[in-house]
Motif scaffolding. Structure first.
Motif, mmCIF file in Angstrom:
data_model
loop_
_atom_site.group_PDB
_atom_site.id
_atom_site.type_symbol
_atom_site.label_atom_id
_atom_site.label_comp_id
_atom_site.label_asym_id
_atom_site.label_seq_id
_atom_site.Cartn_x
_atom_site.Cartn_y
_atom_site.Cartn_z
ATOM 1 N N PHE A 40 0.967 -1.061 -0.009
ATOM 2 C CA PHE A 40 0.094 -0.061 0.066
ATOM 3 C C PHE A 40 1.021 1.163 -0.083
ATOM 4 C CE2 PHE A 40 -2.657 -3.193 1.518
ATOM 5 C CZ PHE A 40 -4.005 -2.904 1.505
ATOM 6 N N GLN A 41 0.417 2.318 -0.427
ATOM 7 C CA GLN A 41 1.019 3.593 -0.450
ATOM 8 C C GLN A 41 0.148 4.477 0.510
ATOM 9 O OE1 GLN A 41 1.873 5.769 -4.090
ATOM 10 N NE2 GLN A 41 3.599 6.655 -3.252
ATOM 11 N N VAL A 42 0.723 5.093 1.761
ATOM 12 C CA VAL A 42 0.166 5.977 2.560
ATOM 13 C C VAL A 42 0.514 7.618 2.071
ATOM 14 C CG1 VAL A 42 -0.198 6.687 4.969
ATOM 15 C CG2 VAL A 42 0.380 4.400 4.328
ATOM 16 N N LEU A 43 -0.615 8.182 1.768
ATOM 17 C CA LEU A 43 -0.459 9.514 1.152
ATOM 18 C C LEU A 43 -0.942 10.591 2.156
ATOM 19 C CD1 LEU A 43 -1.554 8.602 -2.257
ATOM 20 C CD2 LEU A 43 0.555 8.827 -1.506
ATOM 21 N N VAL A 44 -0.309 11.594 2.492
ATOM 22 C CA VAL A 44 -0.642 12.498 3.662
ATOM 23 C C VAL A 44 -0.713 14.193 3.022
ATOM 24 C CG1 VAL A 44 -0.475 13.349 6.013
ATOM 25 C CG2 VAL A 44 -0.007 10.793 5.451
ATOM 26 N N LEU A 94 3.286 0.817 2.945
ATOM 27 C CA LEU A 94 2.897 0.029 4.018
ATOM 28 C C LEU A 94 2.619 -1.536 3.544
ATOM 29 C CD1 LEU A 94 1.366 -0.807 6.843
ATOM 30 C CD2 LEU A 94 -0.562 0.148 5.793
ATOM 31 N N SER A 95 3.280 -2.348 4.138
ATOM 32 C CA SER A 95 2.951 -3.853 3.513
ATOM 33 C C SER A 95 2.163 -4.686 4.447
ATOM 34 C CB SER A 95 4.479 -4.436 3.756
ATOM 35 O OG SER A 95 4.186 -6.040 3.171
ATOM 36 N N VAL A 96 1.177 -5.165 3.869
ATOM 37 C CA VAL A 96 0.087 -5.997 4.536
ATOM 38 C C VAL A 96 0.211 -7.421 4.028
ATOM 39 C CG1 VAL A 96 -2.374 -6.221 5.279
ATOM 40 C CG2 VAL A 96 -1.262 -4.012 4.933
ATOM 41 N N SER A 97 0.050 -8.293 5.107
ATOM 42 C CA SER A 97 0.113 -9.720 4.374
ATOM 43 C C SER A 97 -0.966 -10.273 5.707
ATOM 44 C CB SER A 97 1.338 -10.271 4.844
ATOM 45 O OG SER A 97 2.072 -9.921 6.256
ATOM 46 N N ASN A 98 -1.307 -11.599 5.308
ATOM 47 C CA ASN A 98 -2.323 -12.193 6.082
ATOM 48 C C ASN A 98 -1.609 -12.525 7.500
ATOM 49 O OD1 ASN A 98 -4.450 -11.998 4.561
ATOM 50 N ND2 ASN A 98 -3.885 -13.710 3.287
#
Length: 750
Positions: free
Chosen positions: A729-733, A746-750
């Motif tokens: 994911f990319q977090v944009l602010v 941001l890396s998301v895994s199960n």
């Protein structure tokens, strides 16, 4: 089975009475010497009180309670209304009184009995009881501040109590799919998470006063054109990820007590008969325990609607072809034919009674008290000041210097320049204001407060611009011009375009040419075209400001208040630069004789469409300037590797780098992993922060993968459930959807 059920209920009543009453009892099971029934024992939970009441009611009493009534309110003889369910005094069931309320306590079941001759007139009478006309729902969304939404709901809930009202038909939680839609001003904009977040805050505030909030209109009530007959074709994924999402949030996190089913059909089923949505989704998937009320005259059947999950038909009166489908004759005929069962009636009533018991409606008298109009008016003004969006401010022409200015010319057509835009403008949004502040009064008030000797004048331009030269002459003679313009909208009709009506563009062009110090103040339904944007140095968007219109606008223009709002809708550059811009998408085409709209744009509405199509808007979603400047820095995402279950913290420093106090709104967007068919980014969080000059604060915004807003989620149609995406994911602010200066991964895994 039925006899056994009745025996169990009777046994339960006896046990409850015996446990709760230590002494003699009257024939109703209440303590001796009292007039109370067993279900009036406030020590019992709502479920038990409901069961006790239902067990004591006759079938005829139950049928009478299913739908609305009209006439004089027995508890308040000075009120005639068509928005109540008549009480049953012998059972201590109060008259349940319903009011509209997307922008304040609207048509509210109380007009003088001698002012109307029929129930229909009572529904639209301008003699309805007065209340505070607040800024519009769109304005509240523009605050990007849940505290403002809570203030909004607090005023509505408190004034509902003042006026002895029990049910508030709001908030409106439909999305601004198309900028021409007539009721956009009642809603919270184009983004489902913004809508749901603001709705939750409003609902909690309303219900804190013991008033039932009603999330409306479930679902896809995104247009007024053919709204009674339109069929909306929406794929299941789009329906859940966009249009149902604010309602899901309202149910799960707002605990909303009621939901209104809308006029339109969705995928071939009229919404008050849409069992999949009212039962499978609303109650099954979301766990909703409240009740469903029909929009007024939205119910089209007796049996199908009750079996689908409708609980209360409103208004319960007949007007021409508009039939009362839950009349005693129709309900009894359905019972006799075994099309519905007595248990279906009990279920419908029980859902509503439970919420009435829960919020104390059975336990307080139906009696009116005075509204504190000064205090609530001050809150309305503060909401308007927090909600205005400074779109443009070239060379810092704003705020105006009250000491340096000698003459101020207010110019505009009557609807915007000569009165407060309050109680706008029809149907749900009709609030009869306690008072109003005109633009001229507001400017005079601000000049006096600032100790200025400047004079202000008003030139009202005719709707056909026939006296435009008078406005030009006034502009030439003034130090500064405040040009007031906008778009009026109302329930029952969509706007023909988002151009300024009555050729107001010509006024802006002519006046700006006559005086380069022309500031444009917009009062709008939603977004608007601005072909003259390069001709004026400053534009302030104030939406529909409500009864404090004049003070709100003047306080912002003269720097008594600092604008801090952000756009909840995208402003296009040109006509057609928005999704849903073909006839099949809006206003619809006939399919086998049925007006039909297809949401073929799917997930691409609002800023998501502009991003995906690489179309540059005039002003982007989330945009908004200030009289000071801000710097966002030091973005931290913790943790950066997630299991998709625990909350993620997004931390950012916000610094006021200017010379006056102000507020900024850091906004957090997520770009989901590629290959999921998602738009380029989605809003997942925001927080308004107030800062003194030179002050820096660290802001933390939580992204919870398990929350009702489903920030990582996509809807799986096959399994009928949300699935959290995995991958990068990319977090944009940043401080606008087109101004995202900070990013992280941001890396998301199960």
């Amino acid at each position: 089975m039925l006899m056994r059920k009745r025996t169990l209920i009777s046994t339960a009543i006896a046990m409850i009475v015996a446990a709760g009453c230590g002494g003699g009892h009257d024939d109703n099971g209440a303590p001796a010497g009292t007039n109370a029934h067993a279900w009036m024992n406030t020590a019992l939970p709502p479920d038990q009180r409901t069961a006790l009441l239902l067990a004591a009611m006759t079938p005829a009493q139950k049928v009478a309670q299913l739908s609305g009534s009209a006439g004089v309110v027995p508890e308040i003889p000075s009120c005639y209304g068509g928005r109540h369910i008549l009480g049953i005094p012998e059972l201590q069931i109060p008259t349940l009184r319903v009011t509209n309320g997307p922008v304040g306590v609207g048509q509210n079941d109380c007009v003088p009995p001698d002012s109307v001759t029929n129930p229909t007139a009572a529904l639209t009478s301008t003699a309805s009881a007065k209340a505070t006309a607040l800024p519009s729902g769109m304005a509240v969304a523009a605050s990007f501040d849940t505290a403002v939404a809570a203030q909004f709901g607090d005023v509505i809930g408190r004034e509902s109590r003042n006026l002895a009202l029990h049910v508030l038909e709001g908030p409106g939680m439909n999305l601004a799919r198309n900028p021409t839609l007539g009721r956009n001003f009642e809603y919270f904009g184009e983004d489902p998470v913004l809508s749901g977040t603001m709705g939750i805050a409003e609902i909690n505030a309303i219900q804190s006063h013991g008033v039932i909030a009603m999330a409306k209109h479930l679902v896809a009530n995104e247009q007024e054109t053919n709204r009674m007959t339109i069929n909306e074709n929406i794929d299941d994924k789009t329906l859940h990820e966009l249009y149902l999402l604010p309602f899901e949030m309202a149910v799960k996190d707002g605990g909303v007590a009621s939901v209104m089913c809308s006029y339109n059909s969705v995928n071939g089923f009229q919404m008050c008969e849409n069992k999949h949505i009212l039962t499978d989704v609303l109650r099954g998937q979301w766990g909703f325990t409240g009740y469903v009320q029909s929009d007024f005259f939205a119910n089209h059947s007796t049996v199908n609607s009750m079996l689908a999950g409708l609980d209360n038909e409103m208004p319960g009166i007949e007007v021409g072809p508009l039939v009362k489908y839950w009349s005693a004759d129709r309900i009894n005929a359905a019972l006799a034919a075994s099309q519905i069962k007595q248990s279906d009636v009990d279920t419908a009533l029980g859902r509503r009674y439970k919420q009435m018991f829960k919020l104390g409606i059975f336990d307080r008298p139906v009696a009116q008290t005075a509204i504190d109009q000064a205090a609530d008016g001050a809150i309305a003004r503060a909401i308007g000041e927090q909600s205005a969006v400074l779109l443009k401010n070239e060379n810092n022409v704003l705020p105006l210097n009250a000491k340096a200015v000698h003459t101020v010319a207010l110019i505009g057509q009557s609807a915007y320049a000569n009165k407060a835009v309050s109680g706008c403008c029809g149907g749900s949004s009709d609030v009869i204001p306690l008072y109003t502040v005109t633009p001229l009064q507001g400017v005079q008030n601000a000049l006096k407060q600032l100790g200025s000797s400047a004079t202000a004048s008003l030139t009202v331009v005719a709707d056909d611009n026939s006296n435009l030269q008078d406005a030009v002459a006034a502009a030439k003679q003034a130090d500064v011009v405040i040009l007031l313009a906008g778009t009026i909208a109302e329930e029952g009709a969509d706007r023909p375009s988002i151009e300024l009506s009555n050729n107001q563009d010509a006024i802006v062009t002519a006046v700006a040419a006559a005086n380069p110090h022309t500031v444009v103040v917009m009062k709008d339904n939603a977004s608007v075209l601005m072909p003259w944007i390069d001709q004026v140095p400053a534009v302030l968007e104030t939406w529909f400001p409500g009864q404090e219109d004049g003070n709100i606008v003047a306080n912002l223009l003269f720097g008594i208040a600092n604008p801090s709002g952000k756009l909840p809708v995208t402003f296009p550059k040109s006509a057609g630069d928005w999704p849903a811009n073909t006839p099949a998408q809006f206003p619809g085409v006939n399919v086998n004789g049925v007006p039909t709209v297809t949401y073929s744009e799917g997930l691409q509405i609002g800023y998501r469409w502009y991003d995906a199509r690489n179309v540059k808007p005039l002003f982007a979603f989330g945009h908004g300037l200030s009289y000071t400047t801000f710097k966002l820095s030091s973005l931290q995402v913790t943790p950066q590797a997630s299991d998709g279950k625990k909350p993620i913290t997004v931390q950012v420093d916000v610094e006021n780098t200017g010379k006056v106090a102000g507020a900024e709104v850091p906004q957090v967007y997520l770009a989901l992993p590629a290959g999921l068919g998602q738009p380029p980014k989605r809003l997942v969080g925001f927080q308004k922060v107030q800062l003194a000059p030179g002050e820096k604060k660290t802001v933390q915004i939580t992204i919870d993968p398990t929350s009702s807003s489903h920030p990582f989620g996509t809807w799986d149609t096959a399994t009928q459930q949300w699935t959290n995406a995995t991958g990068q994911f990319q977090v944009l602010v940043g401080n606008g959807s087109d101004s995202l200066s900070l990013s992280s991964t941001l890396s998301v895994s199960n």
